[in-house]
Write a protein that holds these residues in place. Structure first.
Motif, short mmCIF file in Angstrom:
data_model
loop_
_atom_site.label_atom_id
_atom_site.label_comp_id
_atom_site.label_asym_id
_atom_site.label_seq_id
_atom_site.Cartn_x
_atom_site.Cartn_y
_atom_site.Cartn_z
N CYS A 13 0.83 -1.19 0.00
CA CYS A 13 0.00 0.00 0.00
C CYS A 13 0.87 1.26 0.00
CB CYS A 13 -0.90 -0.01 1.23
SG CYS A 13 -2.18 1.26 1.17
N LYS A 14 0.53 2.18 -0.88
CA LYS A 14 1.23 3.47 -0.93
C LYS A 14 0.47 4.53 -0.17
CE LYS A 14 3.70 4.65 -4.31
NZ LYS A 14 4.15 5.21 -5.58
N SER A 15 -0.85 4.46 -0.21
CA SER A 15 -1.67 5.42 0.55
C SER A 15 -3.06 4.85 0.74
CB SER A 15 -1.75 6.76 -0.19
OG SER A 15 -2.44 6.61 -1.42
N ALA A 16 -3.73 5.31 1.78
CA ALA A 16 -5.08 4.85 2.06
C ALA A 16 -5.86 5.99 2.72
CB ALA A 16 -5.06 3.63 2.98
N VAL A 17 -7.07 6.21 2.22
CA VAL A 17 -7.97 7.20 2.81
C VAL A 17 -9.24 6.46 3.21
CG1 VAL A 17 -9.23 9.36 2.44
CG2 VAL A 17 -7.04 8.98 1.26
N VAL A 18 -9.65 6.63 4.46
CA VAL A 18 -10.84 5.95 4.97
C VAL A 18 -11.80 7.02 5.48
CG1 VAL A 18 -11.72 4.28 6.63
CG2 VAL A 18 -9.45 3.95 5.64
N ASP A 19 -12.99 7.04 4.89
CA ASP A 19 -14.02 7.98 5.33
C ASP A 19 -13.50 9.42 5.34
OD1 ASP A 19 -16.70 8.32 6.04
OD2 ASP A 19 -16.24 8.35 8.18
N GLY A 20 -12.73 9.76 4.32
CA GLY A 20 -12.24 11.13 4.20
C GLY A 20 -10.96 11.44 4.96
N LYS A 21 -10.47 10.48 5.74
CA LYS A 21 -9.24 10.72 6.52
C LYS A 21 -8.11 9.83 6.01
CE LYS A 21 -11.64 11.76 10.88
NZ LYS A 21 -13.01 11.33 10.54
N ALA A 22 -6.98 10.45 5.72
CA ALA A 22 -5.82 9.68 5.27
C ALA A 22 -5.24 8.90 6.44
CB ALA A 22 -4.76 10.61 4.69
N LEU A 23 -4.93 7.63 6.21
CA LEU A 23 -4.24 6.86 7.24
C LEU A 23 -2.82 7.40 7.36
CD1 LEU A 23 -5.11 3.10 6.57
CD2 LEU A 23 -6.13 4.64 8.23
N PRO A 24 -2.24 7.40 8.56
CA PRO A 24 -0.85 7.81 8.69
C PRO A 24 0.03 6.93 7.80
CG PRO A 24 -1.87 7.54 10.85
CD PRO A 24 -2.85 7.02 9.84
N SER A 108 -18.64 9.16 3.86
CA SER A 108 -18.99 8.21 2.79
C SER A 108 -18.73 6.76 3.20
CB SER A 108 -18.15 8.51 1.54
OG SER A 108 -16.77 8.24 1.79
N LYS A 109 -17.92 6.57 4.24
CA LYS A 109 -17.48 5.24 4.68
C LYS A 109 -16.68 4.51 3.61
CE LYS A 109 -21.28 4.56 7.95
NZ LYS A 109 -22.37 3.67 8.34
N ALA A 110 -16.23 5.23 2.61
CA ALA A 110 -15.47 4.60 1.51
C ALA A 110 -13.99 4.48 1.87
CB ALA A 110 -15.64 5.41 0.23
N TYR A 111 -13.38 3.45 1.31
CA TYR A 111 -11.94 3.24 1.43
C TYR A 111 -11.34 3.51 0.06
CZ TYR A 111 -12.77 0.57 5.76
OH TYR A 111 -13.12 0.17 7.02
N LEU A 112 -10.34 4.36 -0.01
CA LEU A 112 -9.62 4.61 -1.27
C LEU A 112 -8.17 4.23 -1.04
CD1 LEU A 112 -9.50 5.77 -4.16
CD2 LEU A 112 -9.03 7.99 -3.13
N THR A 113 -7.71 3.20 -1.75
CA THR A 113 -6.35 2.70 -1.51
C THR A 113 -5.58 2.64 -2.82
OG1 THR A 113 -7.16 0.41 -1.68
CG2 THR A 113 -7.00 1.35 0.52
N ARG A 114 -4.27 2.88 -2.72
CA ARG A 114 -3.39 2.86 -3.89
C ARG A 114 -2.24 1.88 -3.60
NH1 ARG A 114 -2.37 6.23 -8.26
NH2 ARG A 114 -4.09 7.60 -7.69
N TRP A 115 -1.96 1.00 -4.54
CA TRP A 115 -1.02 -0.10 -4.33
C TRP A 115 0.03 -0.14 -5.43
CZ3 TRP A 115 -2.28 -3.07 0.02
CH2 TRP A 115 -3.57 -2.88 0.53
#
Length: 120
Positions: A13-24, A108-115
């Motif tokens: 994983c390069k980045s992840a955003v969950v419900d509008g908040k970026a994971l550290p 949105s409860k959406a997960y946006l992830t980049r790999w």
């Protein structure tokens, strides 16, 4: 598509955003995704976060069926695309609305992830 690659494929994983908040970054970078012909498994270190079977459909959709824990037997839909050699996934958990686009807005409860590919 996903099916034409030699499997299994490992992604980090390069980045992840969950419900509008970026994971550290350290948390996101600890995530791994393993794709086999039938299984979609996300792990963080030794911990399995999500384990499911999946099927793909034309138009960039993946249907995931949970196979463990309280996700067993529940289906989630995710959308995917390849961008600059990276895999971009956007999904919500079963019961939440499927994202319409590649974004994760607050609420949105959406997960946006980049790999990115790790090889085999």
């Amino acid at each position: 598509g996903v099916q034409t690659c030699a499997l299994p494929i490992y992604w980090k994983c390069k980045s992840a955003v969950v419900d509008g908040k970026a994971l550290p970054a350290p948390v996101a970078e600890a995530l791994r995704l393993k794709l086999t012909e039938k299984k979609f498994t996300t792990t963080k270190g030794d911990e399995v976060l999500f384990d499911s079977s999946y099927r793909t459909e034309a138009g960039g959709k993946i249907f995931m069926m949970g196979t463990e824990g309280n996700m067993t037997g529940k289906e989630a839909t995710e959308i995917y695309k390849f961008e600059n050699g990276e895999l971009v996934l956007c999904y919500a958990l079963p019961g939440d609305p499927t994202p319409a686009g590649f974004e994760s807005a607050a609420g949105s409860k959406a997960y946006l992830t980049r790999w990115s590919r790790m090889g085999h």
